[in-house]
Write an enzyme that holds these catalytic residues in place. Structure first.
Site, PDB file in Angstrom:
ATOM      1  N   HIS A 169       0.837  -1.212   0.000  1.00  0.00           N
ATOM      2  CA  HIS A 169       0.000   0.000   0.000  1.00  0.00           C
ATOM      3  C   HIS A 169       0.867   1.255   0.000  1.00  0.00           C
ATOM      4  O   HIS A 169       1.224   1.775   1.053  1.00  0.00           O
ATOM      5  CB  HIS A 169      -0.935   0.000   1.213  1.00  0.00           C
ATOM      6  CG  HIS A 169      -2.022   1.023   1.120  1.00  0.00           C
ATOM      7  ND1 HIS A 169      -3.292   0.821   1.604  1.00  0.00           N
ATOM      8  CD2 HIS A 169      -2.049   2.265   0.574  1.00  0.00           C
ATOM      9  CE1 HIS A 169      -4.037   1.891   1.378  1.00  0.00           C
ATOM     10  NE2 HIS A 169      -3.304   2.785   0.758  1.00  0.00           N
ATOM     11  N   HIS A 184       1.641   5.153  -2.229  1.00  0.00           N
ATOM     12  CA  HIS A 184       1.228   6.129  -3.250  1.00  0.00           C
ATOM     13  C   HIS A 184       2.513   6.718  -3.830  1.00  0.00           C
ATOM     14  O   HIS A 184       3.236   7.426  -3.139  1.00  0.00           O
ATOM     15  CB  HIS A 184       0.367   7.216  -2.609  1.00  0.00           C
ATOM     16  CG  HIS A 184      -0.896   6.672  -2.010  1.00  0.00           C
ATOM     17  ND1 HIS A 184      -2.064   6.528  -2.727  1.00  0.00           N
ATOM     18  CD2 HIS A 184      -1.159   6.187  -0.769  1.00  0.00           C
ATOM     19  CE1 HIS A 184      -3.000   5.999  -1.951  1.00  0.00           C
ATOM     20  NE2 HIS A 184      -2.478   5.782  -0.749  1.00  0.00           N
ATOM     21  N   LEU A 185       2.779   6.408  -5.087  1.00  0.00           N
ATOM     22  CA  LEU A 185       4.020   6.888  -5.711  1.00  0.00           C
ATOM     23  C   LEU A 185       3.783   8.169  -6.512  1.00  0.00           C
ATOM     24  O   LEU A 185       4.719   8.762  -7.026  1.00  0.00           O
ATOM     25  CB  LEU A 185       4.648   5.791  -6.573  1.00  0.00           C
ATOM     26  CG  LEU A 185       5.120   4.558  -5.774  1.00  0.00           C
ATOM     27  CD1 LEU A 185       5.687   3.496  -6.708  1.00  0.00           C
ATOM     28  CD2 LEU A 185       6.148   4.939  -4.715  1.00  0.00           C
ATOM     29  N   ARG A 186       2.519   8.584  -6.640  1.00  0.00           N
ATOM     30  CA  ARG A 186       2.149   9.906  -7.166  1.00  0.00           C
ATOM     31  C   ARG A 186       2.395  10.099  -8.653  1.00  0.00           C
ATOM     32  O   ARG A 186       2.137  11.193  -9.162  1.00  0.00           O
ATOM     33  CB  ARG A 186       2.822  11.042  -6.391  1.00  0.00           C
ATOM     34  CG  ARG A 186       2.571  11.042  -4.892  1.00  0.00           C
ATOM     35  CD  ARG A 186       1.119  11.110  -4.549  1.00  0.00           C
ATOM     36  NE  ARG A 186       0.905  11.314  -3.111  1.00  0.00           N
ATOM     37  CZ  ARG A 186      -0.241  10.987  -2.488  1.00  0.00           C
ATOM     38  NH1 ARG A 186      -1.246  10.464  -3.158  1.00  0.00           N
ATOM     39  NH2 ARG A 186      -0.372  11.212  -1.189  1.00  0.00           N
ATOM     40  N   ASN A 205      -4.665   6.026  -7.281  1.00  0.00           N
ATOM     41  CA  ASN A 205      -5.258   7.378  -7.228  1.00  0.00           C
ATOM     42  C   ASN A 205      -4.272   8.431  -7.741  1.00  0.00           C
ATOM     43  O   ASN A 205      -3.957   9.402  -7.076  1.00  0.00           O
ATOM     44  CB  ASN A 205      -5.743   7.715  -5.816  1.00  0.00           C
ATOM     45  CG  ASN A 205      -4.627   7.731  -4.788  1.00  0.00           C
ATOM     46  OD1 ASN A 205      -3.602   7.106  -4.979  1.00  0.00           O
ATOM     47  ND2 ASN A 205      -4.835   8.453  -3.696  1.00  0.00           N
ATOM     48  N   ASP A 250      -8.701   3.086  -3.737  1.00  0.00           N
ATOM     49  CA  ASP A 250      -8.147   3.632  -2.487  1.00  0.00           C
ATOM     50  C   ASP A 250      -8.128   5.156  -2.442  1.00  0.00           C
ATOM     51  O   ASP A 250      -7.757   5.836  -3.393  1.00  0.00           O
ATOM     52  CB  ASP A 250      -6.729   3.137  -2.261  1.00  0.00           C
ATOM     53  CG  ASP A 250      -6.202   3.605  -0.905  1.00  0.00           C
ATOM     54  OD1 ASP A 250      -6.809   3.241   0.102  1.00  0.00           O
ATOM     55  OD2 ASP A 250      -5.235   4.372  -0.871  1.00  0.00           O
ATOM     56  N   HIS A 265     -10.894   0.735   0.674  1.00  0.00           N
ATOM     57  CA  HIS A 265     -10.660   1.869   1.581  1.00  0.00           C
ATOM     58  C   HIS A 265     -11.996   2.046   2.298  1.00  0.00           C
ATOM     59  O   HIS A 265     -12.920   2.660   1.773  1.00  0.00           O
ATOM     60  CB  HIS A 265     -10.277   3.101   0.756  1.00  0.00           C
ATOM     61  CG  HIS A 265     -10.261   4.384   1.531  1.00  0.00           C
ATOM     62  ND1 HIS A 265      -9.105   5.006   1.916  1.00  0.00           N
ATOM     63  CD2 HIS A 265     -11.263   5.166   1.984  1.00  0.00           C
ATOM     64  CE1 HIS A 265      -9.395   6.116   2.564  1.00  0.00           C
ATOM     65  NE2 HIS A 265     -10.698   6.245   2.628  1.00  0.00           N
ATOM     66  N   ASP A 306       0.917   2.704   3.777  1.00  0.00           N
ATOM     67  CA  ASP A 306       0.080   3.775   3.208  1.00  0.00           C
ATOM     68  C   ASP A 306       0.932   5.036   2.975  1.00  0.00           C
ATOM     69  O   ASP A 306       0.487   6.161   3.214  1.00  0.00           O
ATOM     70  CB  ASP A 306      -1.127   4.075   4.098  1.00  0.00           C
ATOM     71  CG  ASP A 306      -2.176   4.941   3.385  1.00  0.00           C
ATOM     72  OD1 ASP A 306      -2.020   5.210   2.170  1.00  0.00           O
ATOM     73  OD2 ASP A 306      -3.152   5.343   4.046  1.00  0.00           O
ATOM     74  N   HIS A 316       3.250  14.240   0.497  1.00  0.00           N
ATOM     75  CA  HIS A 316       2.676  15.529   0.093  1.00  0.00           C
ATOM     76  C   HIS A 316       3.761  16.589   0.233  1.00  0.00           C
ATOM     77  O   HIS A 316       4.549  16.551   1.187  1.00  0.00           O
ATOM     78  CB  HIS A 316       1.488  15.913   0.978  1.00  0.00           C
ATOM     79  CG  HIS A 316       0.285  15.051   0.777  1.00  0.00           C
ATOM     80  ND1 HIS A 316      -0.461  15.069  -0.393  1.00  0.00           N
ATOM     81  CD2 HIS A 316      -0.294  14.135   1.575  1.00  0.00           C
ATOM     82  CE1 HIS A 316      -1.455  14.201  -0.282  1.00  0.00           C
ATOM     83  NE2 HIS A 316      -1.377  13.614   0.894  1.00  0.00           N
TER      84      HIS A 316
END
Lengths: 431, 347
Positions: free
Chosen positions: A64, A66-68, A98, A155, A182, A311, A315
């Site tokens: 889980h 987020h590599l953006r 996402n 997610d 999610h 997770d 940011h």
């Protein structure tokens, strides 16, 4: 690629049932040979890593993150995210869809895995469960799987409609993929920015009730049970509440194929850690009550939790340096997970080292069916981390390899230091 | 997938400690009432009483030509005017920046607005903001003292202090003038009821944290939609009494709150039913709390949370509260500059 010999270490491979002094030969991206210390015939051109006093274990797997990329490279890129992963001992990541645009197509899935992205460890995309994350129409799971997707999820958003969730579970079961939920009833969390309770009241912030998570999990488990002939695999992402965990526990007693992950922040922190509106303690699901946190610890020690997942949600600084209610949800986690899990699960709460490592490698690899990963048996991928499990160190967010530094663990004491991370036979990180 | 083992009782494991307030703050800031010890509050009351009686031209030399910015993201009559007049009374140059006539409208962040005001010479910032916790952001990035003039649903410390001044004037004038130091027993035996929309009230939160420190009992009264049960858990010395008349009977002070209709979205509150249960009218006041004083942070909505007769009646001290805003805020501004000058001297 030169062969690598890892000499003199303690091989700890829970999936293979090995915990012994062994030398390993890594060749052509695979584990070629394992022998008692000093008994390996090393090829003349091999690079030799001295692992004396260190533990050699399968590379960690985080299902889980987020590599953006695509779309939000100012927060993280596949190159920087995987560099952070390698520094944290991870060799395989499942990347949430996402992105911008959402990964709901074979094209984006392939783009993420292209060599041009500069990944230093393996990235396994997770495909969007519904088209455009709208929660209405499910995607073509067979096509996504053929392109390399290892699970489906929306997610960041839940699949709210019963009929759509049922259809997603059935369709994913037919092609052999897990649906990762999610679990958040967004009708109950609108405007909320932290856990509902006395702390939220005192801070004057709108709360997100625990029931918003548990009611979705309960609804989903009911659907899984109704579809039991198909044996759908339902996986609860970032489980955070005692009530949801109780439902998962019960579903598994009933023999359903229900799995779950817990993130380090949810078993180490509570809503008190929001402190004076620390936006680096803001994520979704939020930090919960002490009762919920204790339930996470208990479920991990009991073996109800299948794996630890971070997770990892980077940011940019300017996005977090704002009023709490306006800050985006999410914290980074790839470089702190191992150090926190060893410090707390192993040293403080006495979980055997092999079980902790299994929660971070063998078990997550098995959950998403990542063949040849999560073990160092001969023939498997040469995904390996060499670590000093005793080393104590202090994590400094500023030193992070991630493009973003939004972590609540800045200054925390960690145990277990990664010395080398090897991904498919290449050194991806060296201290 | 591993098979679940049965849950077994085990000793509660040691868990990481949560960070404990107070966090480092500028000594001149007034963001939460929790930053004030009883000694601090006694000093504020003493200085308030002194400054309000000081000869105006002498007073205006105290902080002549120093600079304060008033940064207002929400409309305000009382708080803004009294902070502004308080600063000017001390000789300070003030400038008002509001969200409707500034670069905030163009999307400038709070951090950048704060840095801009500091670059323009602001030595302290008085902030009203619609987001809870915003003063901490401003203080963190500017390193200036921040006086919280109300942040979201969090706190309004200067209001709680002026409420305290008003209460003490009627209960213990010596304490009100700062002639006697406050103690944990100063308001022992005094019950203060806070009534109505507690959920959305920053005034209620500051008072809930302040009054029990002086030994007062705080009784919250209102319907569950506007007063969730967790309210009593969020501060010590606070209880909930849903029956307004029972609460009134115990009260020396009744603090009525406005229903914040602008924040009611999604809540199911029947105003007619609310009035039946919670409106303060003459009959109720005469029958259940004939000796109590009635406070209200304003703005009041006549005919809703209280009747016009009560608002204009002898027990209401609402305009006295407004009046007390001026000395209280003078003292808070002076406290901020004392801290600035002390910091400068020690550098």
């Amino acid at each position: 690629m030169k062969p690598i010999v890892i000499h003199g270490g303690r091989l700890l491979d829970p999936a293979a049932g090995v915990d012994a002094a062994k030398d390993l030969l890594l060749k052509d991206g695979r584990v070629a040979e394992i022998a008692a210390t000093g008994k390996l015939k090393a090829p003349a051109d091999a690079e030799v890593i001295d692992a004396s006093g260190l533990v050699v274990t399968p590379g960690l797997v985080d299902i889980h993150v987020h590599l953006r990329e695509p779309g939000q490279a100012h927060k993280e890129s596949i190159a920087t995210g995987t560099a952070a992963a390698a520094a944290g001992g991870f060799t395989a990541l499942a990347a949430m869809p996402n992105t911008a645009p959402v990964n709901d197509s074979p094209e984006i899935t392939r783009w993420m895995q292209a060599p041009e992205r500069g990944a230093v460890v393996r990235v396994f995309p997770i495909g969007a469960a519904t088209r455009g994350f709208k929660g209405e129409a499910i995607n073509d799971y067979a096509a996504l799987k053929a392109a390399g997707v290892v699970a489906v999820s929306d997610d960041g958003l839940p699949i709210l409609k019963d009929s759509v969730m049922r259809e997603a579970l059935a369709a994913a079961a037919r092609v052999g993929l897990a649906v990762i939920q999610h679990a958040e009833d967004t009708r109950m969390t609108a405007g909320g920015s932290m856990n509902a309770g006395p702390v939220a009241f005192k801070l004057g912030l709108r709360g997100m009730p625990a029931e918003a998570e548990s009611q979705i999990v309960e609804r989903d488990i009911k659907l899984v049970s109704e579809l039991s002939e198909l044996r759908p695999h339902y996986h609860v992402a970032h489980t955070s509440t005692a009530a949801a965990m109780a439902a998962i526990r019960q579903a598994r007693r009933n023999g359903l194929r229900v799995s779950c992950e817990v993130a380090p922040h949810h078993f180490l922190m509570t809503d008190e850690n929001v402190g004076e509106y620390n936006t680096n303690a803001k994520m979704c699901p939020p930090l919960r009550s002490a009762k919920d946190r204790d339930a996470m610890i208990e479920a991990i020690l009991d073996g109800v939790v299948d794996c630890i997942a971070t997770d990892h949600a980077p940011h940019a600084a300017h996005e977090k340096e704002v009023e709490f209610e306006r800050a985006p949800n999410g914290i980074t986690g790839l470089e702190t997970s191992l150090g926190l899990c060893l410090e707390w699960l192993h040293y403080q709460w006495k979980m055997p080292l092999g079980r902790v490592l299994s929660l971070m490698s063998a078990q997550p690899a098995a959950l998403l069916n990542l063949k040849g990963r999560g073990t160092l048996a001969v023939g498997s991928f040469a995904d390996c981390v060499i670590l000093d499990p005793n080393a104590e160190w202090v994590f400094k967010a500023a030193d992070s390899k991630s493009k973003s530094k939004n972590t609540p663990f800045d200054g925390w004491t960690m145990r277990g230091k990664v010395r080398w991370t090897i991904s498919e036979g290449r050194v991806a990180y060296k201290e | 997938m591993a098979t679940p083992a049965s849950s077994t009782a085990r000793p509660h494991p040691r868990t990481p400690a949560a960070p404990k307030p107070p966090f480092p703050h500028h000594a001149g800031s007034a963001i939460s009432i929790e930053q004030f010890s009883l000694v601090d509050i006694s000093h504020v009351l003493k200085r308030a009483d002194f400054l309000i009686h000081e000869e105006p031209l002498t007073r205006a030399k105290r902080l002549a030509k120093r600079r304060v910015a008033l940064l207002f993201y929400e409309s305000s009559t009382r708080t803004r005017t009294s902070f502004e007049l308080a600063a000017k009374s001390l000789g300070i140059d003030t400038t008002l920046v509001s969200n409707l006539s500034s670069s905030i409208e163009k999307g400038e962040s709070l951090k950048d607005t704060g840095l801009t005001l500091r670059a323009l010479g602001a030595e302290a910032i008085i902030l009203r903001h619609n987001c809870s916790g915003a003063p901490y952001v401003l203080e963190h990035f500017t390193n200036l003292p921040v006086l919280n003039a109300g942040d979201g649903q969090h706190e309004h410390p200067s209001q709680a202090l002026l409420d305290l001044l008003t209460m003490l004037t009627h209960i213990s004038p010596k304490h009100a003038k700062g002639e006697v130091e406050l103690t944990a027993e100063t308001l022992k035996g005094v019950t203060v009821s806070i009534v109505g929309d507690i959920l959305h009230s920053r005034v209620a939160r500051s008072n809930m944290l302040l009054l029990p420190k002086l030994g007062a009992e705080v009784v919250l009264s209102g319907p569950p939609e506007l007063l969730p049960d967790v309210a009593a858990e969020s501060a010590p010395g606070v209880v909930i009494e849903r029956d307004f008349e029972t609460a009134l009977k115990r009260s020396r002070v009744v603090m009525m709150l406005r229903i914040q209709s602008e924040r009611l979205a999604g809540l199911n509150v029947d105003l007619e039913e609310y009035k039946v249960k919670y409106q303060l009218n003459e009959t109720r006041l005469a029958q259940f709390a004939p000796e109590a004083i009635v406070l209200h942070p304003g703005p009041i909505i006549r005919g809703l949370e209280l009747t016009a007769e009560v608002a204009d009646g002898p027990q209401a001290k609402i305009l006295e509260q407004v009046h007390n805003g001026l000395p209280t805020r003078m003292a808070l501004i002076e406290r901020a500059f004392d801290a600035i000058d002390k910091k400068g001297a020690s550098r």
